[in-house]
Design a protein around this motif. Structure first.
Motif, PDB file in Angstrom:
ATOM      1  N   VAL A   1       0.855  -1.197   0.000  1.00 44.06           N
ATOM      2  CA  VAL A   1       0.000   0.000   0.000  1.00 44.06           C
ATOM      3  C   VAL A   1       0.889   1.246   0.000  1.00 44.06           C
ATOM      4  CG1 VAL A   1      -1.922   1.192   1.113  1.00 44.06           C
ATOM      5  CG2 VAL A   1      -1.736  -1.284   1.310  1.00 44.06           C
ATOM      6  N   HIS A   2       0.575   2.205  -0.869  1.00 42.08           N
ATOM      7  CA  HIS A   2       1.392   3.410  -1.005  1.00 42.08           C
ATOM      8  C   HIS A   2       1.231   4.336   0.198  1.00 42.08           C
ATOM      9  CE1 HIS A   2      -2.535   4.183  -2.673  1.00 42.08           C
ATOM     10  NE2 HIS A   2      -2.351   5.476  -2.560  1.00 42.08           N
ATOM     11  N   GLY A   3       2.318   5.041   0.499  1.00 47.43           N
ATOM     12  CA  GLY A   3       2.338   5.911   1.667  1.00 47.43           C
ATOM     13  C   GLY A   3       1.304   7.030   1.651  1.00 47.43           C
ATOM     14  N   ALA A   4       0.974   7.543   0.466  1.00 41.91           N
ATOM     15  CA  ALA A   4       0.015   8.653   0.401  1.00 41.91           C
ATOM     16  C   ALA A   4      -1.308   8.258   1.048  1.00 41.91           C
ATOM     17  CB  ALA A   4      -0.197   9.088  -1.048  1.00 41.91           C
ATOM     18  N   ALA A   5      -1.663   6.976   1.001  1.00 38.88           N
ATOM     19  CA  ALA A   5      -2.906   6.514   1.634  1.00 38.88           C
ATOM     20  C   ALA A   5      -2.872   6.748   3.145  1.00 38.88           C
ATOM     21  CB  ALA A   5      -3.116   5.024   1.348  1.00 38.88           C
ATOM     22  N   PHE A   6      -1.651   6.783   3.702  1.00 41.20           N
ATOM     23  CA  PHE A   6      -1.492   6.987   5.146  1.00 41.20           C
ATOM     24  C   PHE A   6      -1.046   8.418   5.456  1.00 41.20           C
ATOM     25  CE2 PHE A   6      -0.223   2.629   3.977  1.00 41.20           C
ATOM     26  CZ  PHE A   6      -1.190   1.906   4.647  1.00 41.20           C
ATOM     27  N   GLY A   7      -1.096   9.267   4.435  1.00 40.99           N
ATOM     28  CA  GLY A   7      -0.778  10.679   4.635  1.00 40.99           C
ATOM     29  C   GLY A   7       0.699  10.978   4.680  1.00 40.99           C
ATOM     30  N   SER A   8       1.558  10.117   4.139  1.00 43.21           N
ATOM     31  CA  SER A   8       2.989  10.380   4.220  1.00 43.21           C
ATOM     32  C   SER A   8       3.732   9.721   3.058  1.00 43.21           C
ATOM     33  CB  SER A   8       3.495   9.830   5.556  1.00 43.21           C
ATOM     34  OG  SER A   8       4.813  10.191   5.766  1.00 43.21           O
ATOM     35  N   SER A   9       4.423  10.524   2.277  1.00 41.22           N
ATOM     36  CA  SER A   9       5.116  10.034   1.072  1.00 41.22           C
ATOM     37  C   SER A   9       6.573  10.480   1.115  1.00 41.22           C
ATOM     38  CB  SER A   9       4.472  10.656  -0.167  1.00 41.22           C
ATOM     39  OG  SER A   9       3.162  10.160  -0.324  1.00 41.22           O
ATOM     40  N   PRO A  10       7.478   9.866   0.307  1.00 39.24           N
ATOM     41  CA  PRO A  10       7.258   8.683  -0.523  1.00 39.24           C
ATOM     42  C   PRO A  10       7.648   7.407   0.227  1.00 39.24           C
ATOM     43  CG  PRO A  10       9.377   9.666  -1.062  1.00 39.24           C
ATOM     44  CD  PRO A  10       8.850  10.383   0.150  1.00 39.24           C
ATOM     45  N   PHE A  11       6.635   6.679   0.663  1.00 34.46           N
ATOM     46  CA  PHE A  11       6.845   5.448   1.422  1.00 34.46           C
ATOM     47  C   PHE A  11       5.862   4.401   0.912  1.00 34.46           C
ATOM     48  CE2 PHE A  11       7.990   8.951   4.253  1.00 34.46           C
ATOM     49  CZ  PHE A  11       9.199   8.533   4.778  1.00 34.46           C
ATOM     50  N   PHE A  12       5.996   3.191   1.396  1.00 35.03           N
ATOM     51  CA  PHE A  12       4.938   2.204   1.188  1.00 35.03           C
ATOM     52  C   PHE A  12       4.902   1.277   2.393  1.00 35.03           C
ATOM     53  CE2 PHE A  12       7.476  -1.527  -0.267  1.00 35.03           C
ATOM     54  CZ  PHE A  12       8.690  -0.906  -0.544  1.00 35.03           C
ATOM     55  N   ARG A  13       3.737   0.668   2.599  1.00 30.28           N
ATOM     56  CA  ARG A  13       3.581  -0.216   3.758  1.00 30.28           C
ATOM     57  C   ARG A  13       3.537  -1.658   3.325  1.00 30.28           C
ATOM     58  NH1 ARG A  13      -1.907  -1.086   7.118  1.00 30.28           N
ATOM     59  NH2 ARG A  13      -2.163  -2.585   5.406  1.00 30.28           N
ATOM     60  N   ILE A  14       4.284  -2.456   4.078  1.00 33.08           N
ATOM     61  CA  ILE A  14       4.256  -3.896   3.872  1.00 33.08           C
ATOM     62  C   ILE A  14       3.796  -4.549   5.154  1.00 33.08           C
ATOM     63  CG2 ILE A  14       5.934  -5.777   3.935  1.00 33.08           C
ATOM     64  CD1 ILE A  14       7.157  -4.696   1.528  1.00 33.08           C
ATOM     65  N   SER A  15       2.842  -5.453   5.051  1.00 31.21           N
ATOM     66  CA  SER A  15       2.445  -6.234   6.217  1.00 31.21           C
ATOM     67  C   SER A  15       3.240  -7.531   6.171  1.00 31.21           C
ATOM     68  CB  SER A  15       0.946  -6.527   6.157  1.00 31.21           C
ATOM     69  OG  SER A  15       0.655  -7.601   7.028  1.00 31.21           O
ATOM     70  N   TYR A  16       3.947  -7.830   7.263  1.00 31.36           N
ATOM     71  CA  TYR A  16       4.693  -9.093   7.284  1.00 31.36           C
ATOM     72  C   TYR A  16       3.921 -10.190   8.024  1.00 31.36           C
ATOM     73  CZ  TYR A  16       6.646  -7.065  11.639  1.00 31.36           C
ATOM     74  OH  TYR A  16       6.813  -6.479  12.864  1.00 31.36           O
ATOM     75  N   ALA A  17       2.617  -9.968   8.187  1.00 34.54           N
ATOM     76  CA  ALA A  17       1.744 -11.027   8.716  1.00 34.54           C
ATOM     77  C   ALA A  17       1.366 -11.959   7.563  1.00 34.54           C
ATOM     78  CB  ALA A  17       0.519 -10.405   9.362  1.00 34.54           C
ATOM     79  N   THR A  18       2.388 -12.527   6.971  1.00 27.21           N
ATOM     80  CA  THR A  18       2.254 -13.364   5.777  1.00 27.21           C
ATOM     81  C   THR A  18       3.191 -14.549   5.963  1.00 27.21           C
ATOM     82  OG1 THR A  18       2.049 -11.329   4.505  1.00 27.21           O
ATOM     83  CG2 THR A  18       2.578 -13.299   3.254  1.00 27.21           C
ATOM     84  N   ALA A  19       2.829 -15.718   5.465  1.00 25.15           N
ATOM     85  CA  ALA A  19       3.688 -16.907   5.645  1.00 25.15           C
ATOM     86  C   ALA A  19       5.124 -16.569   5.231  1.00 25.15           C
ATOM     87  CB  ALA A  19       3.149 -18.052   4.805  1.00 25.15           C
TER      88      ALA A  19
END
Ligand SMILES: Cc1ncc(COP(=O)(O)O)c(C=O)c1O
Length: 401
Positions: free
Chosen positions: A363-381
């Motif tokens: 998910v791109h950072g702008a969705a969370f109000g802060s750029s240029p970043f992106f979010r990764i969830s590591y709640a994944t196998a």
């Protein structure tokens, strides 16, 4: 469209849910997509909790309940706050809703008048500003910086407070950065809040148990008892107990606020699922040891993701102390060309090109109000996470000037 209410036109659909849906649609079409976009543990709900739900059905606990929670669950929540946070609440100070999201929604909608300001540190959980806007309030977003570990500076909080400030929303550990406040950091913020008695605190503690290394979780009303009378402490079973689909969240605070929230809920959804409430009683009162076991895995994955992302060209990834997200900067990729030849102009372009080229959904950072970043969830196998990080490395290595 003139038919729709202004309140709905003021908000946008959740972009994290949007990305998770897009990833699922591509997977359904047969594409090899690894989704690192969802904010939920990949672990199954523990068996004792499932058994409690099945037992509840067997006993016929399948009818309407008290609007904001059965007494047994309120009692379990009361014990939880005492045991884990050193906070004492009466039953009349506790509200149970359909997920933490409904508790937040109820609190904000029940208190915000047009023009009221709500301070939200960015990067923020996507729903905060939209719920505030829906309620007619004004989100006042304060930026935090990567250099500060995405933690809010007390001076920035002080400066943002005005006579119109109604709430300060505090989320530690944070979605999306994983930033978590230690006692000393938080005390500096509560000191500021003590100087402004009209400001209420909404503490979103949903990631309380997801902390690593030697981190000790703290919550504002416990760090500063002077704030108890104007704090709503919100929490839920979704994340730590792997119960996102069961939809149980709760909040505790001043009785008048809790009563107003129940009034609103009585005219919208009524009680949360009776069966889920019994499952939540077992979650809070039953064995807690699986949390540490899950956290061991989460910590290994965090370390793996941070290390692999820091090896990707143009990315820089801090190592957060909580939640199950990392929030790397993709500043080094901006202005370069992706595999299609299109220039990556911002973080939304970055995650779009990454999905197209390598089938990794973030998910791109702008969705969370802060750029240029992106979010990764590591709640994944773990194997899928490693595969995804390798794909990100390959994608970044292939970007051209
Ligand atoms: C920061 C934060 N608060 C609240 C929630 C709501 O959780 P739920 O409604 O599943 O209890 C989430 C879920 O993603 C979250 O990340």
């Amino acid at each position: 469209m003139g038919f729709l209410a202004d309140s709905v036109n003021r908000i946008s659909p959740s972009q994290t849910i949007g990305m998770a849906t897009k990833a699922r649609e591509l997977q359904a079409k047969g594409r090899d997509v690894i989704s690192l976009s969802a904010g939920e543990p990949d672990f199954d709900t523990p068996d004792n909790i499932k058994a409690a739900a099945i037992a509840a059905i067997g006993k016929g606990y399948t009818k309407y309940t008290a609007v904001d929670g059965i007494p047994e669950l309120k009692s379990a929540i009361k014990s939880k706050f005492r045991r884990e946070n050193g906070l004492d609440y009466d039953t009349g100070q506790i509200s149970v809703g359909t997920g933490g999201k409904q508790v937040l929604f109820n609190a904000l909608v029940a208190t915000i008048n047009p023009g009221d300001e709500v301070i939200i540190p960015a990067p923020y959980w996507v729903s905060y500003p939209d719920i505030v806007r829906f309620a007619g309030g004004v989100p006042v977003v304060i930026d935090t910086r990567l250099e500060d570990g995405f933690k809010l500076r007390p001076q920035a909080l002080e400066t943002a407070i005005t006579a119109k400030t109604k709430w300060f929303i505090f989320n530690s550990p944070s979605n999306p950065t994983g930033a978590a406040y230690r006692h000393g950091d938080l005390k500096k913020l509560t000191d500021v809040l003590m100087r402004h008695p009209h400001v209420w605190v909404l503490s979103d503690d949903i990631y309380e148990h997801l902390v690593y290394d030697d981190f000790r979780f703290v919550t504002p009303a416990a760090v500063e008892p002077g704030l108890y009378e104007r704090t709503l402490t919100m929490n839920g079973v979704s994340k730590a107990y792997c119960m996102t689909g069961w939809r149980i969240g709760y909040g505790a605070g001043p009785a008048a606020l809790i009563k107003a929230m129940a009034k609103l809920q009585s005219q919208s959804t009524s009680n949360p699922s009776s069966i889920s409430q019994w499952a939540a009683v077992e979650a809070l009162n039953g064995p807690q040891d699986f949390i540490a076991a899950n956290n061991k895995v989460f910590k290994e994955r965090r370390d793996l993701a941070v290390s692999m992302l820091n090896q990707a060209a143009g990315l820089s990834c801090p190592s957060p102390e909580g939640a199950f997200y990392v929030y790397p900067s993709c500043a080094g990729a901006i202005g370069r060309k992706g595999p299609s030849g299109k220039v990556i102009g911002n973080d939304e372009d970055f995650v779009g090109a990454l999905l197209d080229a390598e089938g990794v959904a973030a998910v791109h950072g702008a969705a969370f109000g802060s750029s240029p970043f992106f979010r990764i969830s590591y709640a994944t196998a773990t194997p899928a996470l490693v595969d995804a990080c390798e794909r990100i490395q390959r994608f970044c290595a292939g970007l051209r000037a």
